[in-house]
Write a protein that holds these residues in place. Structure first.
Motif, short mmCIF file in Angstrom:
data_model
loop_
_atom_site.label_atom_id
_atom_site.label_comp_id
_atom_site.label_asym_id
_atom_site.label_seq_id
_atom_site.Cartn_x
_atom_site.Cartn_y
_atom_site.Cartn_z
N ASP A 74 0.82 -1.20 0.00
CA ASP A 74 0.00 0.00 0.00
C ASP A 74 0.87 1.26 0.00
O ASP A 74 1.92 1.29 0.62
CB ASP A 74 -0.89 -0.04 1.25
CG ASP A 74 -1.83 1.14 1.31
OD1 ASP A 74 -1.51 2.10 2.05
OD2 ASP A 74 -2.87 1.10 0.64
N ASP A 75 0.42 2.31 -0.69
CA ASP A 75 1.18 3.56 -0.77
C ASP A 75 1.51 4.13 0.61
O ASP A 75 2.61 4.63 0.83
CB ASP A 75 0.43 4.61 -1.59
CG ASP A 75 0.43 4.31 -3.08
OD1 ASP A 75 1.29 3.52 -3.52
OD2 ASP A 75 -0.41 4.87 -3.80
N ASN A 76 0.58 4.06 1.54
CA ASN A 76 0.82 4.58 2.89
C ASN A 76 1.91 3.78 3.61
O ASN A 76 2.67 4.33 4.40
CB ASN A 76 -0.46 4.57 3.72
CG ASN A 76 -1.49 5.54 3.20
OD1 ASN A 76 -1.14 6.58 2.65
ND2 ASN A 76 -2.75 5.21 3.36
N ASP A 77 1.98 2.49 3.33
CA ASP A 77 2.98 1.64 3.96
C ASP A 77 4.35 1.79 3.32
O ASP A 77 5.37 1.53 3.96
CB ASP A 77 2.54 0.18 3.93
CG ASP A 77 1.32 -0.08 4.78
OD1 ASP A 77 1.08 0.71 5.73
OD2 ASP A 77 0.61 -1.06 4.51
N THR A 109 2.64 -5.16 8.61
CA THR A 109 1.19 -5.06 8.38
C THR A 109 0.53 -6.39 8.76
O THR A 109 -0.67 -6.54 8.61
CB THR A 109 0.88 -4.74 6.91
OG1 THR A 109 1.43 -5.78 6.08
CG2 THR A 109 1.46 -3.40 6.50
#
Length: 84
Positions: A67-70, A81
């Motif tokens: 994910d982009d946030n991760d 995660t």
């Protein structure tokens, strides 16, 4: 299951890391790649020998995309995660 030997020649350091730390990082990287793949998939690892003191290891797998946030937190020690 295929065994993958991970060997380094002493002295092996990367930004102050020992060879054992680099081997552990590679093993964790492979385990994460295996766990990210559902069913059959591929893991590709390429390495370039040191030139002017620095080598390079790249990896890719056919598992789930991060994910982009991760992406921004992925280098934080112990970030995960995965459920605890």
């Amino acid at each position: 299951m295929t065994a993958l030997p991970v060997a380094t020649q002493a002295p092996f350091t990367h930004h102050g890391s020992t060879g054992a730390m680099v081997r552990l990082s590679l093993v964790n990287l492979l385990l994460n790649a295996v766990q990210a793949i559902s069913g059959k998939g591929t893991i590709e690892i390429t390495a370039r020998p040191p030139i002017s003191g620095e080598g390079e290891i790249k990896n890719a797998d056919s598992g789930a995309v991060i994910d982009d946030n991760d992406q921004q937190r992925i280098s934080t020690p112990y970030f995960t995660t995965k459920p605890s």
